[in-house]
Design a protein around this motif. Sequence first.
Motif, PDB file in Angstrom:
ATOM      1  N   ALA A   1       0.829  -1.202   0.000  1.00 30.88           N
ATOM      2  CA  ALA A   1       0.000   0.000   0.000  1.00 30.88           C
ATOM      3  C   ALA A   1       0.864   1.253   0.000  1.00 30.88           C
ATOM      4  O   ALA A   1       0.578   2.226  -0.702  1.00 30.88           O
ATOM      5  CB  ALA A   1      -0.927  -0.004   1.212  1.00 30.88           C
TER       6      ALA A   1
ATOM      7  N   ALA B   1       0.936   3.999  -2.993  1.00 29.83           N
ATOM      8  CA  ALA B   1       0.569   5.375  -2.681  1.00 29.83           C
ATOM      9  C   ALA B   1       1.591   6.345  -3.261  1.00 29.83           C
ATOM     10  O   ALA B   1       1.245   7.401  -3.800  1.00 29.83           O
ATOM     11  CB  ALA B   1       0.463   5.554  -1.169  1.00 29.83           C
TER      12      ALA B   1
ATOM     13  N   TRP C   1      -7.716   0.447  -6.710  1.00 33.38           N
ATOM     14  CA  TRP C   1      -7.703   1.801  -6.169  1.00 33.38           C
ATOM     15  C   TRP C   1      -9.053   2.446  -6.450  1.00 33.38           C
ATOM     16  O   TRP C   1      -9.569   2.386  -7.565  1.00 33.38           O
ATOM     17  CB  TRP C   1      -6.598   2.641  -6.816  1.00 33.38           C
ATOM     18  CG  TRP C   1      -5.246   2.427  -6.229  1.00 33.38           C
ATOM     19  CD1 TRP C   1      -4.250   1.631  -6.701  1.00 33.38           C
ATOM     20  CD2 TRP C   1      -4.731   3.044  -5.044  1.00 33.38           C
ATOM     21  NE1 TRP C   1      -3.150   1.696  -5.893  1.00 33.38           N
ATOM     22  CE2 TRP C   1      -3.415   2.565  -4.858  1.00 33.38           C
ATOM     23  CE3 TRP C   1      -5.253   3.944  -4.119  1.00 33.38           C
ATOM     24  CZ2 TRP C   1      -2.614   2.953  -3.795  1.00 33.38           C
ATOM     25  CZ3 TRP C   1      -4.454   4.343  -3.055  1.00 33.38           C
ATOM     26  CH2 TRP C   1      -3.148   3.848  -2.898  1.00 33.38           C
TER      27      TRP C   1
ATOM     28  N   SER D   1     -11.191   6.152  -6.074  1.00 34.24           N
ATOM     29  CA  SER D   1     -11.070   7.579  -5.826  1.00 34.24           C
ATOM     30  C   SER D   1     -12.462   8.187  -5.733  1.00 34.24           C
ATOM     31  O   SER D   1     -13.325   7.944  -6.581  1.00 34.24           O
ATOM     32  CB  SER D   1     -10.286   8.258  -6.953  1.00 34.24           C
ATOM     33  OG  SER D   1     -10.153   9.645  -6.702  1.00 34.24           O
TER      34      SER D   1
ATOM     35  N   THR E   1      -8.551   8.801  -1.935  1.00 36.50           N
ATOM     36  CA  THR E   1      -8.125   7.720  -2.821  1.00 36.50           C
ATOM     37  C   THR E   1      -7.519   6.613  -1.970  1.00 36.50           C
ATOM     38  O   THR E   1      -6.534   6.841  -1.265  1.00 36.50           O
ATOM     39  CB  THR E   1      -7.101   8.236  -3.846  1.00 36.50           C
ATOM     40  OG1 THR E   1      -7.698   9.295  -4.600  1.00 36.50           O
ATOM     41  CG2 THR E   1      -6.677   7.122  -4.793  1.00 36.50           C
ATOM     42  N   HIS E   2      -8.129   5.436  -2.032  1.00 34.04           N
ATOM     43  CA  HIS E   2      -7.730   4.356  -1.135  1.00 34.04           C
ATOM     44  C   HIS E   2      -7.693   3.026  -1.888  1.00 34.04           C
ATOM     45  O   HIS E   2      -8.502   2.782  -2.786  1.00 34.04           O
ATOM     46  CB  HIS E   2      -8.701   4.244   0.039  1.00 34.04           C
ATOM     47  CG  HIS E   2      -8.865   5.516   0.805  1.00 34.04           C
ATOM     48  ND1 HIS E   2      -7.876   6.036   1.605  1.00 34.04           N
ATOM     49  CD2 HIS E   2      -9.907   6.390   0.869  1.00 34.04           C
ATOM     50  CE1 HIS E   2      -8.292   7.170   2.143  1.00 34.04           C
ATOM     51  NE2 HIS E   2      -9.520   7.403   1.718  1.00 34.04           N
TER      52      HIS E   2
ATOM     53  N   THR F   1     -13.502   4.674   2.553  1.00 35.23           N
ATOM     54  CA  THR F   1     -13.333   6.004   3.139  1.00 35.23           C
ATOM     55  C   THR F   1     -12.022   6.129   3.902  1.00 35.23           C
ATOM     56  O   THR F   1     -11.740   7.170   4.494  1.00 35.23           O
ATOM     57  CB  THR F   1     -14.497   6.324   4.092  1.00 35.23           C
ATOM     58  OG1 THR F   1     -14.534   5.335   5.132  1.00 35.23           O
ATOM     59  CG2 THR F   1     -15.819   6.314   3.342  1.00 35.23           C
ATOM     60  N   GLY F   2     -11.230   5.073   3.897  1.00 40.84           N
ATOM     61  CA  GLY F   2      -9.945   5.106   4.578  1.00 40.84           C
ATOM     62  C   GLY F   2      -9.118   3.903   4.178  1.00 40.84           C
ATOM     63  O   GLY F   2      -9.606   2.990   3.498  1.00 40.84           O
ATOM     64  N   PRO F   3      -7.861   3.866   4.580  1.00 43.31           N
ATOM     65  CA  PRO F   3      -6.998   2.728   4.261  1.00 43.31           C
ATOM     66  C   PRO F   3      -7.288   1.543   5.175  1.00 43.31           C
ATOM     67  O   PRO F   3      -8.057   1.651   6.139  1.00 43.31           O
ATOM     68  CB  PRO F   3      -5.595   3.284   4.529  1.00 43.31           C
ATOM     69  CG  PRO F   3      -5.818   4.270   5.646  1.00 43.31           C
ATOM     70  CD  PRO F   3      -7.154   4.902   5.364  1.00 43.31           C
TER      71      PRO F   3
ATOM     72  N   GLN G   1     -11.289  -2.138   7.262  1.00 48.49           N
ATOM     73  CA  GLN G   1     -11.327  -0.999   6.355  1.00 48.49           C
ATOM     74  C   GLN G   1     -12.753  -0.471   6.313  1.00 48.49           C
ATOM     75  O   GLN G   1     -13.710  -1.240   6.189  1.00 48.49           O
ATOM     76  CB  GLN G   1     -10.863  -1.388   4.949  1.00 48.49           C
ATOM     77  CG  GLN G   1     -10.733  -0.196   3.991  1.00 48.49           C
ATOM     78  CD  GLN G   1     -10.035  -0.557   2.689  1.00 48.49           C
ATOM     79  OE1 GLN G   1      -9.959  -1.723   2.311  1.00 48.49           O
ATOM     80  NE2 GLN G   1      -9.512   0.441   1.988  1.00 48.49           N
TER      81      GLN G   1
END
Length: 289
Positions: free
Chosen positions: A16, A20, A55, A57, A62-63, A89-91, A106
């Motif tokens: 990850a 990123a 991924w 977005s 963007t996760h 909404t998050g990693p 997640q």
Amino acid sequence: MHVTFRTALRSLAVAASALAIAATGAVTAHAEPSGAWTLDAPYYGWEVVPDEGVWYSSPRGTHLVPDAAYFRGVHGLFGGGRGSLGYPTGPVRAQTASDGYDNAYQTFERGTIYSSQFGGVGMPASSSITQHYNRNGGGGGAYGYPTSHEVRQAPGWWYQKFTFSTVYASRYGTHGVTGALGVEHLLQGGGGGALGYPTAPRRWDAAGYSYQTFERGNVYCVSSADGDRCSTVRGGFVDVHQRNGGGRGLLGYPMGDEYYDPWTNSWWQAFEHRLVEISPTGVSVMIWP
């Protein structure tokens, strides 16, 4: 299996981070996607990265939903970004749950995916079981991590298993059945067994004395240094017990489950202060000899 899962989490974190860095500047929440991105709606797009994941977005950032640790597979079961969970909404975040294992979760627009040694489980936010679970601490709470998806036992009757609990949802509400009391309930057949679904949360009569009511009986537990002793009161014994004040009344808490005596053709159950016999001729409440 525990070691394998922890290794997968470490690999996931490294992958990850690398992705990123590679994706920096490619797409932001409100930027036009590159040619490789597929749009679901304005500002909502996704791109598959082989051997890594997908991924996503959106205005929430963007996760990555990774291939590792079950996340992409479970997200796909719920329809992906356009499904019931929505966009991430998050990693992925690591979490040491109450069972002591290194787990991960997640968050998504409309739910959460939990990953543990038991596998991956999606929990939609609209579910009453999910809402009950979150009110009781979620993955870091007393119930532990989910070990199954929701199961529909009958129309309007659902349950879901967790490390230390089973949560039931029905016309009686949504209630968790935990610990030794939950074990006793399972020994009686669980939600589809002799007791049925819980009709109320667990209640305490005094320190170390608790009980929970079900459709067709009650489970009583007495806690001590040696652990919890739980017994079931069901059938005709429920009425006798309640008419005499329940666990805090004349009979007290049950000392064990009921048993049948073929010599007298009677059912018996021992309580703290009395012995109850139900026979073809009636009910007898006797003082212990």
